[in-house]
Design a protein around this motif. Structure first.
Motif, PDB file in Angstrom:
ATOM      1  N   GLN A   1      99.523 -48.411  26.356  1.00  0.00           N
ATOM      2  CA  GLN A   1      98.174 -48.963  26.426  1.00  0.00           C
ATOM      3  C   GLN A   1      97.948 -49.687  27.744  1.00  0.00           C
ATOM      4  N   THR A   2      98.969 -50.398  28.212  1.00  0.00           N
ATOM      5  CA  THR A   2      98.851 -51.073  29.508  1.00  0.00           C
ATOM      6  C   THR A   2      98.679 -50.043  30.611  1.00  0.00           C
TER       7      THR A   2
ATOM      8  N   ARG B   1      95.141 -48.523  30.427  1.00  0.00           N
ATOM      9  CA  ARG B   1      94.135 -49.428  30.980  1.00  0.00           C
ATOM     10  C   ARG B   1      94.164 -49.390  32.503  1.00  0.00           C
TER      11      ARG B   1
ATOM     12  N   ALA C   1      89.282 -51.933  24.952  1.00  0.00           N
ATOM     13  CA  ALA C   1      90.561 -52.572  25.285  1.00  0.00           C
ATOM     14  C   ALA C   1      90.858 -53.723  24.331  1.00  0.00           C
TER      15      ALA C   1
ATOM     16  N   GLU D   1      94.110 -54.045  21.642  1.00  0.00           N
ATOM     17  CA  GLU D   1      94.996 -55.207  21.709  1.00  0.00           C
ATOM     18  C   GLU D   1      94.948 -56.020  20.420  1.00  0.00           C
TER      19      GLU D   1
ATOM     20  N   GLN E   1      83.951 -50.455  27.640  1.00  0.00           N
ATOM     21  CA  GLN E   1      85.374 -50.365  28.018  1.00  0.00           C
ATOM     22  C   GLN E   1      86.110 -51.649  27.650  1.00  0.00           C
TER      23      GLN E   1
END
Length: 189
Positions: free
Chosen positions: A17-18, A21, A79, A83, A75
């Motif tokens: 996911q990091t 992004r 995100a 999270e 966006q």
């Protein structure tokens, strides 16, 4: 799946996911100067409503999203949903629903293929949120929805969105004990 393997898979998903992004930020076209303030506006809107009840958040997103010409708020909410879902699966689902409220206001500001790409990302994030909340039927529906959008050549989603969708769907398939399908999707992503 043994708990130790599941923990490793969750750790890998957090790392991915990091990376996703970061890739979104790198792959996004430069924002015209007049619109470069929108990410800051999005962060301010979110800070303003972050701890409010969900109904208040919905009303605020509907009223504020019309001020955005770029997908900055969408966006940011995507995100935040991914999270938040690690700590509170219901919260992740609520934030994913807020992100979907932003899309209709972008229709006149973006090209059709950009809207389809954002919708695909919204489906991926919603699918992950449903999956984390234990609702695998709705997760499957959310993951299947984007493929319907890409019926014409040139409508394909941005490669980063496809990777995100494949990875979330791979985790879903692993949870459903469809290991071969999950491995194929993970490799495709």
């Amino acid at each position: 799946m043994p708990a130790s393997e599941a923990a490793v898979l969750v750790g890998r998903l957090q790392i991915l996911q990091t990376r996703i992004r970061t890739n979104y930020q790198l792959a996004s076209p430069p924002i015209p100067r007049a619109e470069s303030i929108e990410p800051t506006m999005a962060r301010n809107v979110w800070r303003w409503i972050e701890h409010e009840p969900h109904a208040v958040q919905q009303a605020a997103i509907v009223s504020q999203s019309a001020a955005f010409r770029t997908p900055a708020l969408f966006q940011l909410l995507c995100a935040e949903s991914t999270e938040a879902g690690f700590d509170d699966d219901i919260r992740g689902l609520e934030i994913a629903s807020l992100a979907s409220l932003c899309l209709p206001t972008l229709v006149g500001n973006l090209e059709e293929h950009q809207i389809l790409t954002l919708a695909a990302r919204g489906h991926a994030v919603a699918g992950l949120a449903f999956q984390r909340s234990g609702n695998l039927d709705d997760a499957r529906k959310a993951y299947d929805s984007p493929s319907v959008c890409w019926s014409r050549p040139g409508d394909e989603a941005h490669p980063v969105v496809v990777v995100e969708l494949c990875l979330y769907r791979a985790v879903y398939e692993f949870e459903c004990d469809n290991f071969e399908v999950g491995i194929l999707l993970a490799r495709q992503g």
